[in-house]
Design a protein around this motif. Structure first.
Motif, PDB file in Angstrom:
ATOM      1  N   CYS A 100      -4.653   8.982   2.311  1.00 51.12           N
ATOM      2  CA  CYS A 100      -5.834   8.152   2.102  1.00 51.12           C
ATOM      3  C   CYS A 100      -5.593   6.793   2.778  1.00 51.12           C
ATOM      4  O   CYS A 100      -4.460   6.417   3.067  1.00 51.12           O
ATOM      5  CB  CYS A 100      -6.047   7.973   0.604  1.00 51.12           C
ATOM      6  SG  CYS A 100      -7.543   7.038   0.165  1.00 51.12           S
ATOM      7  N   ASP A 102      -5.915   4.125   1.309  1.00 53.99           N
ATOM      8  CA  ASP A 102      -5.526   3.231   0.218  1.00 53.99           C
ATOM      9  C   ASP A 102      -4.314   2.376   0.621  1.00 53.99           C
ATOM     10  O   ASP A 102      -3.319   2.900   1.129  1.00 53.99           O
ATOM     11  CB  ASP A 102      -5.183   4.066  -1.022  1.00 53.99           C
ATOM     12  CG  ASP A 102      -5.056   3.209  -2.260  1.00 53.99           C
ATOM     13  OD1 ASP A 102      -5.961   3.269  -3.117  1.00 53.99           O
ATOM     14  OD2 ASP A 102      -4.059   2.473  -2.366  1.00 53.99           O
ATOM     15  N   HIS A 153      -3.541  10.712  -4.061  1.00 53.27           N
ATOM     16  CA  HIS A 153      -2.898   9.717  -4.924  1.00 53.27           C
ATOM     17  C   HIS A 153      -3.737   9.433  -6.161  1.00 53.27           C
ATOM     18  O   HIS A 153      -4.935   9.722  -6.211  1.00 53.27           O
ATOM     19  CB  HIS A 153      -2.652   8.424  -4.150  1.00 53.27           C
ATOM     20  CG  HIS A 153      -3.914   7.690  -3.772  1.00 53.27           C
ATOM     21  ND1 HIS A 153      -4.409   6.633  -4.504  1.00 53.27           N
ATOM     22  CD2 HIS A 153      -4.782   7.874  -2.748  1.00 53.27           C
ATOM     23  CE1 HIS A 153      -5.517   6.191  -3.938  1.00 53.27           C
ATOM     24  NE2 HIS A 153      -5.773   6.926  -2.869  1.00 53.27           N
ATOM     25  N   CYS A 156      -7.637   7.059  -7.005  1.00 51.72           N
ATOM     26  CA  CYS A 156      -8.215   7.051  -5.649  1.00 51.72           C
ATOM     27  C   CYS A 156      -9.676   6.583  -5.690  1.00 51.72           C
ATOM     28  O   CYS A 156     -10.523   7.201  -6.327  1.00 51.72           O
ATOM     29  CB  CYS A 156      -8.122   8.437  -5.028  1.00 51.72           C
ATOM     30  SG  CYS A 156      -8.792   8.500  -3.343  1.00 51.72           S
ATOM     31  N   GLY A 157      -9.950   5.511  -4.970  1.00 51.39           N
ATOM     32  CA  GLY A 157     -11.300   4.965  -4.944  1.00 51.39           C
ATOM     33  C   GLY A 157     -12.300   5.916  -4.311  1.00 51.39           C
ATOM     34  O   GLY A 157     -13.473   5.960  -4.714  1.00 51.39           O
ATOM     35  N   ALA A 158     -11.861   6.681  -3.325  1.00 56.46           N
ATOM     36  CA  ALA A 158     -12.766   7.633  -2.677  1.00 56.46           C
ATOM     37  C   ALA A 158     -13.171   8.732  -3.654  1.00 56.46           C
ATOM     38  O   ALA A 158     -14.342   9.125  -3.725  1.00 56.46           O
ATOM     39  CB  ALA A 158     -12.097   8.236  -1.445  1.00 56.46           C
TER      40      ALA A 158
HETATM   41 ZN   LIG Z   1      -7.637   7.017  -2.033  1.00 53.18          ZN
END
Ligand SMILES: [Zn+2]
Length: 249
Positions: A100, A102, A153, A156-158
């Motif tokens: 990601c 991130d 992870h 995860c914001g996504a």
């Molecule tokens: Zn993420």
């Protein structure tokens, strides 16, 4: 360990000699490559003979060993500029990582690897896009890497955005829609929102497993390498609170 990162001769020669020996031993099973690396200089550039001597399983083990160092706050501190110069003519990394974007999941840091060790692709939600697959086809078929890790992870914001069906803009919405199949395939307990931590983490794992499956399903090149035993593709989850990576079975 890197006892003297500025010594550009002896440690690297030792490592090359060891890896050459490992290559001579059929399968390398009798002599652990990772054990040998621990005794040699981990800071030495990963050159062609080292790549040739590494099996897919050993490539995964090198990443696991590196993460153990990272999680123990015992990361190496190598001569990165020296490694860059040593690999300027030709790079021969041992693994690829899809991660990601991130800011906390940088693969080279999380796996404690050096310049010239990894091919890295990063996109929000660690999605195996056509461009990522094409990149990894090059990295494996042409450049000879032995393993691919899809690294999801925690927090995860996504994944959270996809769970919440965030609608920020056309491009981001398209990206988050690509995580929707993982959401649909994950049993839901409780509410469907990013506040449901267990669900978010479960979706992240499903998303990684689906990305791993997509690698061979959507790339005959990668599928052939896996079938031939020349490549291993695994999923993993990185805990941003502990720094530890768990490889998925
Ligand atoms: Zn993420």
């Amino acid at each position: 360990m890197c006892t003297d990162c500025n010594d550009t001769n002896a440690p690297r020669a030792d490592r090359r000699q060891f890896l050459g020996l490992a290559a001579m031993l059929a399968g390398g099973a009798a002599l652990s490559l990772t054990a040998g690396r621990a005794l040699a200089d981990e800071c030495a550039p990963f050159l062609a003979d080292a790549q040739a001597a590494t099996t897919p399983d050993q490539a995964i083990q090198l990443l696991a060993d590196g993460n153990a160092r990272f999680a123990a706050n015992a990361s190496l501190h190598c001569d990165l500029l020296g490694e860059m110069k040593a690999t300027a003519e030709k790079q021969t990394p041992f693994a690829c990582v899809l991660a990601c974007i991130d800011s906390r999941s940088a693969p080279e840091l999380v796996f404690d690897q050096q310049i010239g060790d990894l091919f890295v692709a990063r996109v929000a939600g660690n999605l195996p896009t056509t461009e990522v697959l094409g990149s990894f086809e090059y990295a494996t078929k042409v450049a000879g890497t032995k393993a691919i890790v899809v690294l999801g992870h925690s927090h995860c914001g996504a994944v959270k955005g996809a769970v919440d069906k965030a609608d920020v803009g056309a491009n981001l919405t398209t990206l988050l829609d690509a995580i929707e199949p993982a959401i649909a395939a994950t049993p839901l307990t409780g509410e469907r929102s990013s506040k449901n931590h267990e669900f978010v983490e479960a979706v992240a794992e499903t998303n990684v497993r689906m990305a791993v499956a997509a690698m061979t399903a959507n790339s005959p090149v990668l599928a052939d390498l896996v079938a031939a035993g020349a490549l291993k593709i695994v999923g993993a989850l990185y805990d941003i609170e502990t720094g530890k990576v768990s490889f998925l079975a």
